[in-house]
Scaffold this motif. Structure first.
Motif, PDB file in Angstrom:
ATOM      1  N   UNK A   1       0.831  -1.196   0.000  1.00 28.64           N
ATOM      2  CA  UNK A   1       0.000   0.000   0.000  1.00 28.64           C
ATOM      3  C   UNK A   1       0.867   1.248   0.000  1.00 28.64           C
ATOM      4  N   UNK A   2       0.437   2.285  -0.721  1.00 26.50           N
ATOM      5  CA  UNK A   2       1.168   3.555  -0.662  1.00 26.50           C
ATOM      6  C   UNK A   2       0.901   4.259   0.662  1.00 26.50           C
ATOM      7  N   UNK A   3       1.848   5.094   1.081  1.00 25.32           N
ATOM      8  CA  UNK A   3       1.673   5.899   2.289  1.00 25.32           C
ATOM      9  C   UNK A   3       1.613   7.373   1.904  1.00 25.32           C
ATOM     10  N   UNK A   4       1.189   8.201   2.831  1.00 27.64           N
ATOM     11  CA  UNK A   4       0.996   9.621   2.537  1.00 27.64           C
ATOM     12  C   UNK A   4       2.304  10.355   2.250  1.00 27.64           C
ATOM     13  N   UNK A   5       3.440   9.793   2.645  1.00 31.22           N
ATOM     14  CA  UNK A   5       4.735  10.438   2.393  1.00 31.22           C
ATOM     15  C   UNK A   5       5.429   9.888   1.143  1.00 31.22           C
ATOM     16  N   UNK A   6       4.665   9.325   0.224  1.00 30.50           N
ATOM     17  CA  UNK A   6       5.146   8.770  -1.048  1.00 30.50           C
ATOM     18  C   UNK A   6       5.930   7.474  -0.873  1.00 30.50           C
ATOM     19  N   UNK A   7       5.899   6.887   0.317  1.00 31.88           N
ATOM     20  CA  UNK A   7       6.542   5.608   0.553  1.00 31.88           C
ATOM     21  C   UNK A   7       5.546   4.469   0.367  1.00 31.88           C
ATOM     22  N   UNK A   8       5.916   3.312   0.887  1.00 28.23           N
ATOM     23  CA  UNK A   8       5.067   2.129   0.785  1.00 28.23           C
ATOM     24  C   UNK A   8       5.153   1.339   2.078  1.00 28.23           C
ATOM     25  N   UNK A   9       4.107   0.592   2.360  1.00 30.18           N
ATOM     26  CA  UNK A   9       4.154  -0.429   3.406  1.00 30.18           C
ATOM     27  C   UNK A   9       3.830  -1.758   2.754  1.00 30.18           C
ATOM     28  N   UNK A  10       4.428  -2.780   3.306  1.00 31.62           N
ATOM     29  CA  UNK A  10       4.106  -4.147   2.907  1.00 31.62           C
ATOM     30  C   UNK A  10       3.622  -4.856   4.157  1.00 31.62           C
ATOM     31  N   UNK A  11       2.446  -5.456   4.046  1.00 34.74           N
ATOM     32  CA  UNK A  11       1.904  -6.217   5.164  1.00 34.74           C
ATOM     33  C   UNK A  11       1.698  -7.650   4.713  1.00 34.74           C
ATOM     34  N   UNK A  12       2.280  -8.572   5.458  1.00 28.84           N
ATOM     35  CA  UNK A  12       2.088  -9.991   5.203  1.00 28.84           C
ATOM     36  C   UNK A  12       0.953 -10.468   6.083  1.00 28.84           C
ATOM     37  N   UNK A  13      -0.140 -10.832   5.445  1.00 24.96           N
ATOM     38  CA  UNK A  13      -1.309 -11.271   6.197  1.00 24.96           C
ATOM     39  C   UNK A  13      -1.043 -12.584   6.922  1.00 24.96           C
TER      40      UNK A  13
END
Length: 173
Positions: free
Chosen positions: A38-50
């Motif tokens: 998912x994109x973040x508000x600071x132009x970065x990304x997060x990755x979440x492993x369900x």
């Protein structure tokens, strides 16, 4: 024109290197099979492993900023993970308690800390949650299939940003 082409080539290669490093990071095997990027508000990304419950934040160049792994009891089945309007994240899970199934919503802040986690159930129904969203005010809306004996229904529930139930609607599909 030639200088411009050289500068463009150098910038493109730097960007490609950052992406290559980012791809190498997420392919190292420690994230599991079911990922949400998912994109973040600071132009970065997060990755979440369900499946492994690991959340990692990357900057816009693919450099890791922080990572957290969460420990939840093995009675959870996680179904969806989204961005929230305040820069945080929400996880929708199914809580299995004996023969009873309920929906569980966990809210994280923008740095990955758990803000709250709350179970939503009705003892007359088993809940099988499948998706979560936010409305324009930032409230969480999640959907579940529910069953009572041989009767199957759908349910939509809305909570505010601190986990208070606003409404729940049962409907026949």
């Amino acid at each position: 024109m030639r200088k411009l082409l050289i500068i463009f080539s150098v910038l493109l290669s730097v960007h490609a290197f950052a992406q290559r490093k980012f791809i190498k990071t997420i392919n190292n095997g420690s994230y599991g099979r079911s990922l949400r990027v998912l994109p973040t508000s600071d132009q970065g990304y997060v990755i979440f492993s369900i499946d492994s419950l690991k959340l990692t934040k990357f900057d816009h160049c693919g450099d890791m900023e922080w990572s957290q792994k969460y420990k939840l009891p093995p009675c959870y089945y996680h179904t969806d993970f989204i961005n929230t309007q305040n820069g945080g994240f929400a996880l929708l899970s199914m809580l299995i308690n004996g023969s009873s199934y309920s929906s569980l919503v966990t809210l994280f802040d923008a740095t990955g800390n758990v803000s709250w986690s709350k179970s939503f159930n009705d003892p007359a129904y088993n809940h099988y949650p499948y998706t979560i969203n936010t409305d324009q005010q930032g409230n969480l809306v999640f959907y579940s299939n529910v069953s009572s004996g041989s009767n199957l229904y759908n349910i939509a529930s809305k909570t505010d940003v601190i986990g208070n139930n606003i409404w729940t609607t049962l409907y026949d599909h």
